[in-house]
Design a protein around this motif. Structure first.
Motif, short mmCIF file in Angstrom:
data_model
loop_
_atom_site.label_atom_id
_atom_site.label_comp_id
_atom_site.label_asym_id
_atom_site.label_seq_id
_atom_site.Cartn_x
_atom_site.Cartn_y
_atom_site.Cartn_z
N ARG A 5 0.81 -1.21 0.00
CA ARG A 5 0.00 0.00 0.00
C ARG A 5 0.85 1.27 0.00
N MET A 6 2.06 1.18 0.58
CA MET A 6 2.97 2.32 0.61
C MET A 6 4.39 1.80 0.59
N LYS A 7 5.31 2.63 0.15
CA LYS A 7 6.72 2.27 0.23
C LYS A 7 7.50 3.46 0.77
N GLY A 8 8.57 3.15 1.51
CA GLY A 8 9.33 4.24 2.12
C GLY A 8 10.66 3.77 2.64
N ILE A 9 11.35 4.67 3.31
CA ILE A 9 12.66 4.38 3.88
C ILE A 9 12.66 4.75 5.36
N ASP A 10 13.66 4.23 6.08
CA ASP A 10 13.88 4.67 7.45
C ASP A 10 15.25 5.30 7.54
N VAL A 11 15.37 6.32 8.39
CA VAL A 11 16.59 7.13 8.44
C VAL A 11 16.96 7.44 9.89
N SER A 12 18.21 7.84 10.06
CA SER A 12 18.71 8.22 11.39
C SER A 12 19.87 9.20 11.22
N TYR A 13 20.54 9.43 12.33
CA TYR A 13 21.72 10.31 12.35
C TYR A 13 22.74 9.93 11.27
N TRP A 14 22.85 8.65 10.97
CA TRP A 14 23.88 8.16 10.05
C TRP A 14 23.64 8.62 8.62
N GLN A 15 22.43 9.05 8.30
CA GLN A 15 22.15 9.57 6.96
C GLN A 15 22.20 11.10 6.91
N GLY A 16 22.50 11.74 8.02
CA GLY A 16 22.66 13.18 8.04
C GLY A 16 21.35 13.94 7.87
N MET A 17 21.48 15.19 7.41
CA MET A 17 20.31 16.06 7.21
C MET A 17 20.31 16.59 5.77
N GLY A 30 7.71 8.74 -6.43
CA GLY A 30 6.70 7.74 -6.14
C GLY A 30 6.80 7.09 -4.78
N TRP A 31 7.64 7.62 -3.88
CA TRP A 31 7.78 7.06 -2.54
C TRP A 31 6.86 7.82 -1.58
N ASP A 32 6.45 7.13 -0.53
CA ASP A 32 5.35 7.63 0.29
C ASP A 32 5.71 8.09 1.70
N PHE A 33 6.70 7.46 2.33
CA PHE A 33 6.91 7.75 3.75
C PHE A 33 8.38 7.65 4.15
N ILE A 34 8.63 8.24 5.32
CA ILE A 34 9.93 8.13 5.99
C ILE A 34 9.67 7.83 7.47
N ILE A 35 10.38 6.87 7.99
CA ILE A 35 10.34 6.58 9.43
C ILE A 35 11.69 7.02 10.00
N ALA A 36 11.66 8.03 10.85
CA ALA A 36 12.88 8.65 11.35
C ALA A 36 13.18 8.21 12.78
N ARG A 37 14.43 7.89 13.03
CA ARG A 37 14.81 7.56 14.41
C ARG A 37 14.68 8.79 15.27
N ILE A 38 13.95 8.65 16.38
CA ILE A 38 13.79 9.77 17.30
C ILE A 38 14.77 9.69 18.46
N GLY A 39 15.29 8.51 18.73
CA GLY A 39 16.24 8.36 19.82
C GLY A 39 16.73 6.93 19.94
N TYR A 40 17.57 6.72 20.96
CA TYR A 40 18.16 5.40 21.14
C TYR A 40 18.62 5.25 22.58
N ARG A 182 18.59 2.01 -3.78
CA ARG A 182 18.86 3.31 -4.40
C ARG A 182 17.52 3.99 -4.66
N VAL A 183 17.30 5.11 -4.02
CA VAL A 183 16.01 5.78 -4.11
C VAL A 183 16.20 7.19 -4.66
N PRO A 184 15.19 7.73 -5.33
CA PRO A 184 15.32 9.07 -5.92
C PRO A 184 15.55 10.13 -4.86
#
Length: 210
Positions: A5-17, A30-40, A182-184
């Protein structure tokens, strides 16, 4: 499993800003979402991810759905609740489109707990997040779900298995199928995910839990 139904990536500090135009290209691709690390959690301390604010803001500006995850060290229900309360403080009542996920993969901490203790930690985390007004679920590999984590009831599950199919036999809502997509818009390899559920936000006032 039902259709994607949706496609996306997850990201954290290691991918920068990354710059804003990268999120726009990601959305236009055509990508739908990002799940971001909020803490650890690390060595008994709970830490925030300094890139969460940026990722959250960019998702909102460019029309991407956004969720969050917390890298856990919890080994029992008390620690699961404490991690969830910390996440609630960091969220400060922001609206999310996708769940807050407890990330279970640390072998030296959570990995040393029993199945019963781990399931209690996950359920306590998710219950606390829901009481705070957020959807919540559990992220883990197929082997962790099958061998380490006990009964989770109907909690949403996000399964990590880098393969052409998932061998986990239980119900799951998302699949992290690679760590080198590899994502756009973005450079380098990314964790890529398929969502099989259209998550619906909890329709009630977000409660203060801290």
């Amino acid at each position: 499993m039902s259709r994607t139904r949706m496609k996306g990536i997850d990201v954290s500090y290691w991918q920068g800003m990354p710059a804003g135009f990268r999120y726009r290209r990601f959305k236009e691709g055509g990508w739908d979402f990002i799940i971001a690390r909020i803490g650890y959690a690390e060595d008994g301390r709970l830490q925030f991810d300094s890139t969460f604010e940026h990722n959250y803001r960019m998702c909102r500006e460019h029309g991407l759905k956004v969720g969050a995850y917390f890298y856990s060290n919890a080994r029992n229900a008390r620690q699961g609740r404490a991690e969830a309360r910390y996440v609630l403080r960091l969220l400060r009542r922001r609206r999310l489109d996708l769940p807050v996920w407890i990330d279970m993969e640390d072998e030296e901490t959570s990995g040393r707990a029993t199945r019963r203790q781990l399931s209690a930690a996950c359920r306590a985390f998710c219950r606390t997040m829901r009481r705070g007004g957020y959807q919540a679920g559990v992220y883990a590999s197929t082997s962790w779900f099958e061998r380490k984590i006990g009964w989770l009831g109907r909690l949403p599950k996000w399964v990590a298995q880098y393969d052409d199919h998932v061998t986990y036999r239980g119900r799951y809502d998302m699949w992290q199928y690679t760590d080198n997509a590899r994502v756009p818009g973005f450079t380098g390899g990314r964790d890529a995910n398929r969502a099989y559920t259209t998550f619906r936000p909890i329709r009630r006032r977000i409660r203060r839990m801290w």
